[in-house]
Design a protein around this motif. Structure first.
Motif, PDB file in Angstrom:
ATOM      1  N   ARG A  27      40.459  38.249  45.482  1.00  0.00           N
ATOM      2  CA  ARG A  27      41.753  37.298  44.482  1.00  0.00           C
ATOM      3  C   ARG A  27      41.953  36.492  44.618  1.00  0.00           C
ATOM      4  O   ARG A  27      41.803  35.210  44.119  1.00  0.00           O
ATOM      5  N   GLU A  30      38.477  34.033  44.953  1.00  0.00           N
ATOM      6  CA  GLU A  30      38.654  33.915  43.051  1.00  0.00           C
ATOM      7  C   GLU A  30      39.451  32.848  42.940  1.00  0.00           C
ATOM      8  O   GLU A  30      38.944  31.476  42.269  1.00  0.00           O
ATOM      9  N   GLY A  34      37.396  29.615  42.554  1.00  0.00           N
ATOM     10  CA  GLY A  34      36.745  29.974  41.406  1.00  0.00           C
ATOM     11  C   GLY A  34      35.721  31.131  41.345  1.00  0.00           C
ATOM     12  O   GLY A  34      35.956  31.621  41.896  1.00  0.00           O
ATOM     13  N   VAL A  35      34.933  30.784  40.555  1.00  0.00           N
ATOM     14  CA  VAL A  35      33.419  31.414  40.288  1.00  0.00           C
ATOM     15  C   VAL A  35      32.502  30.799  40.197  1.00  0.00           C
ATOM     16  O   VAL A  35      31.716  29.981  39.540  1.00  0.00           O
ATOM     17  N   ALA A  39      32.071  30.826  46.505  1.00  0.00           N
ATOM     18  CA  ALA A  39      33.333  31.756  45.936  1.00  0.00           C
ATOM     19  C   ALA A  39      32.758  33.535  46.904  1.00  0.00           C
ATOM     20  O   ALA A  39      33.422  34.452  47.400  1.00  0.00           O
ATOM     21  N   VAL A  40      31.711  33.587  45.650  1.00  0.00           N
ATOM     22  CA  VAL A  40      31.054  35.270  45.730  1.00  0.00           C
ATOM     23  C   VAL A  40      30.728  35.145  47.428  1.00  0.00           C
ATOM     24  O   VAL A  40      30.037  36.347  47.653  1.00  0.00           O
ATOM     25  N   ILE A  43      33.526  36.319  49.358  1.00  0.00           N
ATOM     26  CA  ILE A  43      33.646  38.013  48.899  1.00  0.00           C
ATOM     27  C   ILE A  43      32.761  38.433  49.338  1.00  0.00           C
ATOM     28  O   ILE A  43      33.184  39.973  49.751  1.00  0.00           O
ATOM     29  N   ARG A  85      40.228  44.070  36.090  1.00  0.00           N
ATOM     30  CA  ARG A  85      39.085  42.834  37.018  1.00  0.00           C
ATOM     31  C   ARG A  85      39.421  43.731  38.568  1.00  0.00           C
ATOM     32  O   ARG A  85      40.292  44.752  39.165  1.00  0.00           O
ATOM     33  N   PHE A  86      38.551  42.946  39.849  1.00  0.00           N
ATOM     34  CA  PHE A  86      38.579  42.893  40.558  1.00  0.00           C
ATOM     35  C   PHE A  86      38.321  44.418  41.510  1.00  0.00           C
ATOM     36  O   PHE A  86      38.601  45.388  41.406  1.00  0.00           O
ATOM     37  N   THR A 106      29.552  38.966  35.448  1.00  0.00           N
ATOM     38  CA  THR A 106      30.977  38.859  36.665  1.00  0.00           C
ATOM     39  C   THR A 106      30.280  38.375  37.512  1.00  0.00           C
ATOM     40  O   THR A 106      29.424  39.057  37.127  1.00  0.00           O
ATOM     41  N   TRP A 107      30.811  38.308  38.653  1.00  0.00           N
ATOM     42  CA  TRP A 107      30.015  38.013  39.667  1.00  0.00           C
ATOM     43  C   TRP A 107      30.313  39.241  40.699  1.00  0.00           C
ATOM     44  O   TRP A 107      30.777  40.624  40.148  1.00  0.00           O
ATOM     45  N   GLY A 167      33.929  41.175  39.519  1.00  0.00           N
ATOM     46  CA  GLY A 167      35.055  40.381  38.674  1.00  0.00           C
ATOM     47  C   GLY A 167      35.871  41.229  37.761  1.00  0.00           C
ATOM     48  O   GLY A 167      36.546  40.779  37.532  1.00  0.00           O
TER      49      GLY A 167
END
Ligand SMILES: [Fe+2]
Length: 208
Positions: A27, A30, A34-35, A39-40, A43, A85-86, A106-107, A167
């Motif tokens: 969380r 992100e 951001g997306v 970020a990914v 993650i 989410r998440f 979504t990611w 996401g």
């Protein structure tokens, strides 16, 4: 369903704590980045750290479908926020599993734990279909990270356990599309059956 002993419950509780810590970090990633590709990727790297804690995910806690069932994989829900989410799932497969090329809206991140999941990636082609751009074999210690519009397909040949993180929870992704190569059409991809609850204290929790 698995009924665990006291020691098994300790593992399940430690797993739940480690998952919660991981999702807190995701969380935050992100929120900060951001997306974005950055970020990914972060993650994915955070989930690889979770997956490296092998003692937390004994395969016996995530049984796959038996030979009499008509599906070859289950998704165990490990985390999901109250607003959906998440979401984090462990996908346990007992045989060949494959999908057509699809997006996620979504990611999405996949990291390996046991066995192999080939990910093929695509771009949209000029004729309205898809053209493969590259592949990544996801297994223990590796993972892939996608933005909402990225296209991939997965191909599993033998039993495997992998982590899939999104996401937004799968049951909320009602505008995902996949490319039907036979009809050369894009279709809505909304199949989310086979999700099993693996969070402690939830209705289908199996670990206490
Ligand atoms: Fe996917």
């Amino acid at each position: 369903m698995t009924t665990t002993s006291g020691a098994g419950h300790e593992v399940a509780a430690a797993r739940e704590a480690a998952v919660a810590e991981t999702m807190d970090d995701i969380r935050a990633i992100e929120g900060e980045l951001g997306v974005t590709r950055e970020a990914v990727a972060a993650i994915r790297d955070r989930l690889l750290r979770l997956a490296a804690r092998r003692e937390l995910f004994p395969l016996a806690d995530f049984p796959g479908p038996g030979p009499d069932e008509d599906r070859r994989s289950f998704l165990y829900r490990l985390a999901q926020d109250d607003d959906d989410r998440f979401a984090l799932y462990a996908q346990r497969s007992t045989g060949a599993v494959k999908t057509p090329a699809h997006n996620h809206t979504t990611w999405a991140v996949v990291v390996g734990f046991d066995g192999q999941e080939l990910n093929r990636f695509y771009e949209r082609s000029d004729d309205g279909g898809v053209a493969e751009t590259h592949q990544h074999l996801v297994e223990a210690g590796t993972g892939v990270a996608m933005l909402p519009d990225d296209l991939h397909s997965i191909h599993i040949e033998a039993p495997a356990l992998n982590f899939h993180c999104y996401g937004l929870a799968l049951e909320r992704l009602d505008e995902r599309v996949y490319f039907d190569a036979r009809s050369h059409e894009w279709r809505v991809f909304n199949s989310v059956s086979g999700i099993r609850e693996a969070r402690l204290g939830r209705s289908e929790a199996q670990f206490c």
